[in-house]
Design a protein around this motif. Structure first.
Motif, PDB file in Angstrom:
ATOM      1  N   VAL A  29       0.845  -1.194   0.000  1.00  0.00           N
ATOM      2  CA  VAL A  29       0.000   0.000   0.000  1.00  0.00           C
ATOM      3  C   VAL A  29       0.880   1.244   0.000  1.00  0.00           C
ATOM      4  O   VAL A  29       1.681   1.438   0.920  1.00  0.00           O
ATOM      5  N   PHE A  30       0.721   2.070  -1.023  1.00  0.00           N
ATOM      6  CA  PHE A  30       1.435   3.344  -1.107  1.00  0.00           C
ATOM      7  C   PHE A  30       0.456   4.462  -0.781  1.00  0.00           C
ATOM      8  O   PHE A  30      -0.657   4.493  -1.313  1.00  0.00           O
ATOM      9  N   ALA A  31       0.866   5.383   0.093  1.00  0.00           N
ATOM     10  CA  ALA A  31      -0.002   6.492   0.498  1.00  0.00           C
ATOM     11  C   ALA A  31       0.745   7.810   0.351  1.00  0.00           C
ATOM     12  O   ALA A  31       1.828   7.984   0.924  1.00  0.00           O
ATOM     13  N   GLU A  32       0.182   8.726  -0.426  1.00  0.00           N
ATOM     14  CA  GLU A  32       0.749  10.058  -0.588  1.00  0.00           C
ATOM     15  C   GLU A  32       0.293  10.910   0.584  1.00  0.00           C
ATOM     16  O   GLU A  32      -0.895  11.033   0.846  1.00  0.00           O
ATOM     17  N   MET A  33       1.270  11.470   1.321  1.00  0.00           N
ATOM     18  CA  MET A  33       0.971  12.192   2.546  1.00  0.00           C
ATOM     19  C   MET A  33       1.278  13.679   2.380  1.00  0.00           C
ATOM     20  O   MET A  33       1.920  14.100   1.429  1.00  0.00           O
ATOM     21  N   GLY A  34       0.840  14.475   3.362  1.00  0.00           N
ATOM     22  CA  GLY A  34       1.093  15.916   3.361  1.00  0.00           C
ATOM     23  C   GLY A  34      -0.203  16.695   3.282  1.00  0.00           C
ATOM     24  O   GLY A  34      -1.198  16.226   2.738  1.00  0.00           O
ATOM     25  N   GLY A  35      -0.185  17.909   3.844  1.00  0.00           N
ATOM     26  CA  GLY A  35      -1.388  18.727   3.897  1.00  0.00           C
ATOM     27  C   GLY A  35      -1.442  19.784   2.815  1.00  0.00           C
ATOM     28  O   GLY A  35      -0.719  19.738   1.818  1.00  0.00           O
ATOM     29  N   ALA A  36      -2.306  20.778   3.040  1.00  0.00           N
ATOM     30  CA  ALA A  36      -2.520  21.833   2.053  1.00  0.00           C
ATOM     31  C   ALA A  36      -1.588  23.009   2.241  1.00  0.00           C
ATOM     32  O   ALA A  36      -1.379  23.791   1.310  1.00  0.00           O
ATOM     33  N   PHE A  37      -1.033  23.162   3.450  1.00  0.00           N
ATOM     34  CA  PHE A  37      -0.193  24.315   3.757  1.00  0.00           C
ATOM     35  C   PHE A  37       1.283  23.947   3.634  1.00  0.00           C
ATOM     36  O   PHE A  37       1.672  22.827   3.982  1.00  0.00           O
ATOM     37  N   PRO A  38       2.134  24.881   3.190  1.00  0.00           N
ATOM     38  CA  PRO A  38       3.569  24.585   3.065  1.00  0.00           C
ATOM     39  C   PRO A  38       4.197  24.052   4.347  1.00  0.00           C
ATOM     40  O   PRO A  38       5.129  23.254   4.296  1.00  0.00           O
ATOM     41  N   GLY A  39       3.681  24.465   5.496  1.00  0.00           N
ATOM     42  CA  GLY A  39       4.211  23.980   6.766  1.00  0.00           C
ATOM     43  C   GLY A  39       3.732  22.598   7.139  1.00  0.00           C
ATOM     44  O   GLY A  39       4.103  22.075   8.198  1.00  0.00           O
ATOM     45  N   ASP A  40       2.914  21.982   6.307  1.00  0.00           N
ATOM     46  CA  ASP A  40       2.325  20.683   6.629  1.00  0.00           C
ATOM     47  C   ASP A  40       2.792  19.600   5.663  1.00  0.00           C
ATOM     48  O   ASP A  40       2.070  18.648   5.382  1.00  0.00           O
ATOM     49  N   ALA A  41       4.005  19.767   5.138  1.00  0.00           N
ATOM     50  CA  ALA A  41       4.563  18.740   4.260  1.00  0.00           C
ATOM     51  C   ALA A  41       4.930  17.509   5.081  1.00  0.00           C
ATOM     52  O   ALA A  41       5.279  17.602   6.263  1.00  0.00           O
ATOM     53  N   PHE A  42       4.853  16.350   4.440  1.00  0.00           N
ATOM     54  CA  PHE A  42       5.262  15.123   5.126  1.00  0.00           C
ATOM     55  C   PHE A  42       5.676  14.088   4.091  1.00  0.00           C
ATOM     56  O   PHE A  42       5.298  14.154   2.921  1.00  0.00           O
ATOM     57  N   GLY A  43       6.465  13.109   4.547  1.00  0.00           N
ATOM     58  CA  GLY A  43       6.959  12.067   3.660  1.00  0.00           C
ATOM     59  C   GLY A  43       5.902  11.041   3.334  1.00  0.00           C
ATOM     60  O   GLY A  43       5.087  10.658   4.179  1.00  0.00           O
ATOM     61  N   ASN A  44       5.902  10.568   2.095  1.00  0.00           N
ATOM     62  CA  ASN A  44       4.967   9.535   1.667  1.00  0.00           C
ATOM     63  C   ASN A  44       5.293   8.207   2.348  1.00  0.00           C
ATOM     64  O   ASN A  44       6.407   7.996   2.833  1.00  0.00           O
ATOM     65  N   ALA A  45       4.310   7.318   2.384  1.00  0.00           N
ATOM     66  CA  ALA A  45       4.462   6.034   3.070  1.00  0.00           C
ATOM     67  C   ALA A  45       4.269   4.880   2.095  1.00  0.00           C
ATOM     68  O   ALA A  45       3.467   4.971   1.165  1.00  0.00           O
ATOM     69  N   LEU A  46       5.021   3.810   2.315  1.00  0.00           N
ATOM     70  CA  LEU A  46       4.827   2.577   1.545  1.00  0.00           C
ATOM     71  C   LEU A  46       4.802   1.422   2.541  1.00  0.00           C
ATOM     72  O   LEU A  46       5.825   1.048   3.106  1.00  0.00           O
ATOM     73  N   PHE A  47       3.605   0.900   2.782  1.00  0.00           N
ATOM     74  CA  PHE A  47       3.413  -0.173   3.752  1.00  0.00           C
ATOM     75  C   PHE A  47       3.641  -1.513   3.049  1.00  0.00           C
ATOM     76  O   PHE A  47       2.848  -1.922   2.192  1.00  0.00           O
ATOM     77  N   GLN A  48       4.728  -2.181   3.432  1.00  0.00           N
ATOM     78  CA  GLN A  48       5.117  -3.430   2.771  1.00  0.00           C
ATOM     79  C   GLN A  48       4.376  -4.618   3.381  1.00  0.00           C
ATOM     80  O   GLN A  48       4.347  -4.804   4.596  1.00  0.00           O
ATOM     81  N   ASN A  49       3.796  -5.428   2.514  1.00  0.00           N
ATOM     82  CA  ASN A  49       3.023  -6.591   2.933  1.00  0.00           C
ATOM     83  C   ASN A  49       3.964  -7.703   3.401  1.00  0.00           C
ATOM     84  O   ASN A  49       4.860  -8.105   2.666  1.00  0.00           O
ATOM     85  N   PRO A  50       3.781  -8.223   4.629  1.00  0.00           N
ATOM     86  CA  PRO A  50       4.654  -9.292   5.117  1.00  0.00           C
ATOM     87  C   PRO A  50       4.346 -10.650   4.506  1.00  0.00           C
ATOM     88  O   PRO A  50       5.126 -11.591   4.670  1.00  0.00           O
ATOM     89  N   GLY A  51       3.205 -10.773   3.820  1.00  0.00           N
ATOM     90  CA  GLY A  51       2.842 -12.027   3.163  1.00  0.00           C
ATOM     91  C   GLY A  51       1.900 -12.880   3.986  1.00  0.00           C
ATOM     92  O   GLY A  51       1.951 -12.886   5.215  1.00  0.00           O
ATOM     93  N   PHE A  52       1.024 -13.603   3.266  1.00  0.00           N
ATOM     94  CA  PHE A  52       0.032 -14.452   3.925  1.00  0.00           C
ATOM     95  C   PHE A  52       0.106 -15.902   3.448  1.00  0.00           C
ATOM     96  O   PHE A  52      -0.688 -16.732   3.873  1.00  0.00           O
ATOM     97  N   GLY A  53       1.040 -16.205   2.520  1.00  0.00           N
ATOM     98  CA  GLY A  53       1.227 -17.585   2.080  1.00  0.00           C
ATOM     99  C   GLY A  53       0.124 -18.124   1.206  1.00  0.00           C
ATOM    100  O   GLY A  53      -0.061 -19.352   1.136  1.00  0.00           O
ATOM    101  N   ARG A  54      -0.592 -17.247   0.518  1.00  0.00           N
ATOM    102  CA  ARG A  54      -1.676 -17.697  -0.358  1.00  0.00           C
ATOM    103  C   ARG A  54      -1.311 -17.492  -1.825  1.00  0.00           C
ATOM    104  O   ARG A  54      -0.291 -16.888  -2.146  1.00  0.00           O
ATOM    105  N   HIS A  55      -2.182 -17.981  -2.700  1.00  0.00           N
ATOM    106  CA  HIS A  55      -1.909 -17.920  -4.134  1.00  0.00           C
ATOM    107  C   HIS A  55      -2.629 -16.740  -4.783  1.00  0.00           C
ATOM    108  O   HIS A  55      -3.541 -16.145  -4.202  1.00  0.00           O
ATOM    109  N   TRP A  56      -2.235 -16.445  -6.027  1.00  0.00           N
ATOM    110  CA  TRP A  56      -2.696 -15.228  -6.689  1.00  0.00           C
ATOM    111  C   TRP A  56      -2.463 -15.340  -8.191  1.00  0.00           C
ATOM    112  O   TRP A  56      -1.741 -16.224  -8.676  1.00  0.00           O
ATOM    113  N   ILE A  57      -3.051 -14.407  -8.914  1.00  0.00           N
ATOM    114  CA  ILE A  57      -2.747 -14.218 -10.330  1.00  0.00           C
ATOM    115  C   ILE A  57      -2.949 -12.747 -10.660  1.00  0.00           C
ATOM    116  O   ILE A  57      -3.810 -12.086 -10.067  1.00  0.00           O
TER     117      ILE A  57
END
Length: 724
Positions: A600-628
């Protein structure tokens, strides 16, 4: 006989598509000229002033300082208090936090002289903003300057505790005194608890009468921890509010990231994904330097050339100052982009917007664009439906189609909710929403009232998805409140007048039923960005809400909801590590490290120049299931496959079930890859993989398909091809 007929139909489709190949987009010279024109347009000083007038107020400072300097020393306390407060507020927005603290403290020192002359609420507000400024100073000195993977994640853990504690301690001092005089101030109470969290002293040191109990943050179920790895991967850009796209822009099979930033000087950025899950910034190499501004962004392939393009809408929340052209960035196929907005005819009438969505509403094989604009008493801003002419140009047909909306739109999405092959359109507004049913003759009818899907009254991100895997599209409409109090009251178990978000279950035949409470979505949320995806590869779609509003006090944790078999949703925010406090905007679910599960990637930060913040990337630890992963490539249909329907039939422990996806980029604020990720649970083979193309009315079926694979399906070609 049936197989022979299907093969004949496929051959006929390919021949017809070849004969009907779209007219090429505007030539390279026209595209380059349009790009140069946009760079000059965006560089005009007026672009900065448009934003400053609404959100910052820097233009007011010279006059305010001059008026303050003209006051006689020790005289006119009320006027001095008023000017100090106004100056401090602008400084706080600018990010000049230490100066804002000083000026708010000076204004507070004048309050004893103003008893009986100034409203009590106004005096309390000055004290509140002094505490808030101290808290923000602590955030800047710690969460920003000394960022860790636990910074600003509620409840704040040991790794997120502030090292420089002055800001939080001063905030506690101010808020404690304020709450002694105004114990009903729920926002101050909330911020007091947060300040104690940043010191590692929550809940033990919070006055018992003011504590927000830890149980308020408890997850509904056990869930593994996702760790924010954005700093390690170099994608934690310090930005203001903006959009996010995850998709493959260079056709190498690896997802890239694109982010936008609302500040006019904020740069659109491209991070090229590497096979090992890392990223390299390619903004300048992609010819994007100077393409700035834009609260949202979304991908498309508007000219059916097989390369994903980018759209950046602009002007959101700026009212009459928001008549800013959007950017349509054509992917040149060589790693670069050219802004073709002027050449495409998309800049002839500009209105404030952040809400855009692509679909082939007339089933002619190319993608059309809806721009849901912000109409208000301050500006008449009809929404626009740009019909794709197939030659690189667009024509606005909104009036003739009956989709002008004429409301303050905040989100829009397309989906064929009644299964008649023609996409319908939902528009969320600050006011009654619209559901425009596609009448299949180029016109639409608003059926929101008749189908009881008008609300909530203040709604924001919106999407169609199939949350219960019954094959019918459902509708999620978020709720947006610019007050912290109702959220805190909800945490404390009280009742407020804030509206819940809505989940409407579709029956596939044109009807909806409100199942919000039935599935357990009873939390008050303040949602700005949001999206959905399958975190645990069980085949059911989960969703993430990015929260907040522009004011600094809107420090409300983002929320993650885990889909429990299509029956209910469990809040797993705390256990999963998703409760980010900073302002959240564009969200994208994608397997960014190519390990078979969705991050999950999330773009962070507010509307005001003083409210800047770094973006987040939440890495999935895995669930051991299948996919396509399935990429749909249209031939007669639009090349991006938007609107196609995918079904996987699998067997788990002898029980058959189907998993459905409708090809789109997800929610209205943040863009998932158009390549669809389908979790398959414990299934080790796919019995049936089916795709339906609404434009051609063609169904393709593949049997006994391998799992844990990335494949392409081309319309009319009965062969699965691997994605490298």
């Amino acid at each position: 006989m049936c197989l022979a007929l299907q093969a004949l139909a496929a051959l006929s489709l390919l021949l017809q598509a070849s004969a009907e190949a779209p007219v090429p987009a505007a030539g390279a010279d026209a595209r380059r000229a349009s790009h140069a024109r946009m760079l000059a347009y965006l560089a005009e000083p007026a672009r900065r002033l448009e934003y400053d007038k609404i959100f910052i107020g820097e233009w007011e400072l010279p006059g305010l300082h001059a008026a303050l300097a003209a006051l006689a020393p020790g005289k006119q306390a009320q006027k001095r208090w008023d000017l100090l407060g106004k100056i401090a507020m602008v400084e706080l927005r600018q990010g000049k936090t230490e100066s804002a603290v000083e000026h708010f403290a000076e204004a507070c020192a004048l309050l004893p002289r103003l008893e009986g002359k100034v409203e009590h609420e106004a005096m309390l507000k000055t004290r509140f903003y002094l505490g808030l400024s101290w808290l923000r100073l602590g955030e800047t000195q710690n969460c920003v300057a000394r960022h860790t993977s636990e910074s600003c994640l509620v409840p704040i853990g040991k790794g997120g505790v502030h090292q420089d504690q002055q800001g939080s301690r001063k905030a506690i001092e101010v808020f404690t005194a304020l709450l002694a005089d105004a114990p009903e101030d729920l926002t101050a109470r909330w911020l007091l608890n947060l300040a104690y969290m940043t010191l590692g002293e929550y809940p033990e040191h919070v006055p018992p009468a003011l504590v927000v109990p830890p149980s308020a943050f408890a997850s509904d179920e056990a869930f593994p921890r996702f760790v924010d790895v954005a700093p390690q991967l170099g994608v934690n850009s310090m930005t203001l509010a903006g959009g996010a796209i995850a998709d493959d822009f260079d056709n190498d099979g690896v997802f890239d990231l694109v982010t936008s930033e609302v500040l006019p000087s904020g740069q659109l950025r491209l991070f090229k994904g590497q096979p090992d899950g890392t990223f390299v910034e390619r903004t300048e190499a992609a010819n994007l330097k100077g393409i700035g501004g834009g609260l949202n962004c979304i991908q498309t392939d508007y000219d059916n050339d097989g390369w994903l393009d980018i759209l950046v809408p602009r002007g959101a929340w700026l009212y009459e100052q928001g008549r800013v052209a959007e950017s349509l960035l054509h992917n040149e196929g060589d790693g670069t982009f050219l802004d073709v907005t002027f050449a495409a005819g998309l800049a002839e009438a500009n209105y404030p917007t952040q809400a855009v969505a692509w679909a082939d509403y007339d089933n002619d094989g190319d993608l059309d664009l809806y721009m849901a604009n912000e109409s208000s008493p301050r500006i008449d801003a009809p929404s626009q439906l740009f019909r794709n002419e197939g030659n690189g140009r667009f024509v606005d047909v909104a009036a003739a189609a009956g989709v002008l909306n004429q409301r303050y739109a905040k989100g829009c999405c397309w989906g064929d909710y009644d299964g008649d092959r023609y996409p319908d359109l939902y528009v969320s507004n600050l006011g009654d929403d619209r559901l425009y049913h596609n009448k299949r003759d180029g016109t639409f009818e608003d059926v929101a009232a008749r189908l009881s899907v008008l609300g909530p009254e203040r709604s924001f991100p919106v999407w169609f998805f199939d949350y219960d895997n019954d094959g019918a599209l459902d509708l999620y409409v978020s709720s947006y409140w610019t007050k912290v109090g109702p959220y805190v009251l909800d945490l404390l178990g009280g009742q407020s007048n804030a509206e819940l978000a809505r989940l409407f279950r579709g029956d596939g035949h044109g009807g909806f039923r409100d199942v919000t409470r039935e599935v357990g979505l009873t939390d008050i949320s303040i949602t700005m960005g949001a999206n959905f995806g399958d975190l645990d590869d069980d085949g059911f779609l989960d969703f993430y809400l990015s929260t907040g509003f522009p004011d600094y006090e809107a420090l409300v944790p983002n929320r993650m909801y885990w889909n429990r078999g299509g029956k209910r949703f469990a809040d797993v925010t705390t256990n999963g590590g998703f409760g980010h406090l900073q302002k959240g905007h564009g969200v994208a679910f994608a397997d960014l490290d190519r390990d078979g599960d969705t991050d999950v990637f999330a773009e962070m930060g507010g509307a005001f120049p003083g409210d800047a913040f770094g973006n987040a990337l939440f890495q999935n630890p895995g669930f051991g299931r299948h996919w396509i992963e399935v990429q749909a490539l249209g031939v007669k249909s639009n090349r991006a496959g938007i609107g196609a329907r995918i079904r996987c039939e699998v067997s788990e422990n002898g029980v058959k079930r189907s998993i459905y996806r409708h090809v789109n980029s997800g929610g209205s604020f943040g863009a998932n890859p158009l390549r669809q990720h389908l979790g398959l649970g414990s299934a080790t083979r796919i019995d049936v993989l089916e795709i339906y193309w609404p434009t051609s009315d063609l169904t393709q079926t593949f049997r006994d398909v391998a799992v844990d694979a990335r494949v392409r399906i081309t319309e009319g070609v009965d062969e699965l091809r691997p994605i490298p």
